[in-house]
Design a protein around this motif. Structure first.
Motif, mmCIF file in Angstrom:
data_model
loop_
_atom_site.group_PDB
_atom_site.id
_atom_site.type_symbol
_atom_site.label_atom_id
_atom_site.label_comp_id
_atom_site.label_asym_id
_atom_site.label_seq_id
_atom_site.Cartn_x
_atom_site.Cartn_y
_atom_site.Cartn_z
ATOM 1 N N VAL A 196 63.689 36.985 14.057
ATOM 2 C CA VAL A 196 62.791 36.829 14.919
ATOM 3 C C VAL A 196 61.869 35.603 14.527
ATOM 4 C CG1 VAL A 196 60.944 38.356 13.978
ATOM 5 C CG2 VAL A 196 60.460 37.761 16.501
ATOM 6 N N LEU A 197 61.797 35.538 13.294
ATOM 7 C CA LEU A 197 61.150 34.134 12.529
ATOM 8 C C LEU A 197 61.791 32.692 12.662
ATOM 9 C CD1 LEU A 197 59.471 35.699 9.436
ATOM 10 C CD2 LEU A 197 58.417 35.515 11.884
ATOM 11 N N HIS A 202 57.495 31.820 20.356
ATOM 12 C CA HIS A 202 56.257 31.953 19.792
ATOM 13 C C HIS A 202 55.555 33.526 20.140
ATOM 14 C CE1 HIS A 202 56.332 27.953 17.907
ATOM 15 N NE2 HIS A 202 56.496 27.540 19.386
ATOM 16 N N ILE A 205 57.193 36.066 17.871
ATOM 17 C CA ILE A 205 56.952 35.830 16.488
ATOM 18 C C ILE A 205 55.400 36.435 16.453
ATOM 19 C CG2 ILE A 205 56.283 34.255 14.880
ATOM 20 C CD1 ILE A 205 58.422 32.649 15.983
ATOM 21 N N TRP A 208 55.507 40.251 16.577
ATOM 22 C CA TRP A 208 56.276 40.719 15.403
ATOM 23 C C TRP A 208 55.218 40.804 14.144
ATOM 24 C CZ3 TRP A 208 56.912 38.903 10.305
ATOM 25 C CH2 TRP A 208 57.800 39.582 9.500
ATOM 26 N N ARG A 209 54.243 39.702 14.062
ATOM 27 C CA ARG A 209 53.549 39.631 13.050
ATOM 28 C C ARG A 209 52.430 40.705 13.203
ATOM 29 N NH1 ARG A 209 53.075 32.916 12.423
ATOM 30 N NH2 ARG A 209 54.830 32.689 11.158
#
Length: 222
Positions: A196-197, A202, A205, A208-209
């Motif tokens: 994903v990174l 964006h 990402i 996910w973060r």
């Protein structure tokens, strides 16, 4: 310029911290001034005595009120509006939100670092706040003071450089841990950066973060 003064019997303890990395940069750039006040210089008599046995008996020695009082008065003469802080297990627990609060405050801070069995209680007449880094006892307050100064100074605008660098850190919101981060290479000894990174999406990402932060916070904090 923000001033941080440390009243201590062992000023040499601060050298490694104050003269390196971001602490050095902040001083070089004229953002902060980090100094020590040697308590021994305010000791009594020819031997510069700073400690004595406690009234009522008991083991150990206490830092005497008179040298401490004189040292605080000297530090105040260098920065009249500075708050006086005593490193103490009684103090309020240090947190990232407190570090940010102090970074936003224009006043300097005078840190009193205890030694031995502590300090004469009467010095509290000059103390504005008591701060603690946790429910344990050190041989002196110097390490705690340096930790707090580091955590404050790095949050003062212009020290870290990147405008957003402190906003995504652990506890920047008061409770959440930071998400995992990676850099090159994409693969090392079979360990890969999460796809994903590398996606360039964006929104994915960010999600996910956020999920990783919540998971790590739940796993690693009480």
């Amino acid at each position: 310029m923000r001033k941080f003064q440390v009243i201590t019997l062992f000023p040499e303890m601060t050298t490694g911290v104050f003269n390196n990395s971001m602490m050095w940069k902040a001083q070089k750039d004229g953002i902060v001034e980090l100094t020590t006040v040697n308590l021994r210089e305010f000791g009594l008599g020819s031997r510069r005595q700073v400690d004595d046995t406690p009234y009522g008996g008991g083991d150990g020695m206490l830092l005497m009120v008179e040298p401490l009082w004189k040292a605080v008065e000297f530090a105040k003469s260098q920065d009249e509006t500075a708050k006086v802080v005593l490193m103490s297990p009684r103090g309020q627990r240090w947190r990232q939100t407190k570090a940010q609060e102090e970074a936003d405050d224009d006043r300097g801070v005078i840190f009193i670092c205890g030694r031995y069995e502590g300090v004469d209680e009467r010095i509290l007449e000059l103390v504005d706040e008591q701060w603690s880094i946790g429910d344990f006892v050190l041989t002196g307050g110097e390490l705690a003071a340096m930790m707090m100064i580091d955590s404050i100074v790095r949050l003062i605008p212009g020290v870290l450089g990147g405008e957003k660098s402190a906003e995504i850190e652990s506890f920047s919101d008061g409770e959440t841990l930071e998400f995992p981060q990676y850099t090159r290479p994409e693969e090392f000894k079979g360990l890969r950066v999460p796809d994903v990174l590398l996606s360039g999406h964006h929104g994915n990402i960010a999600r996910w973060r956020a999920e990783q932060s919540q998971m790590l916070t739940k796993k690693n904090t009480p």
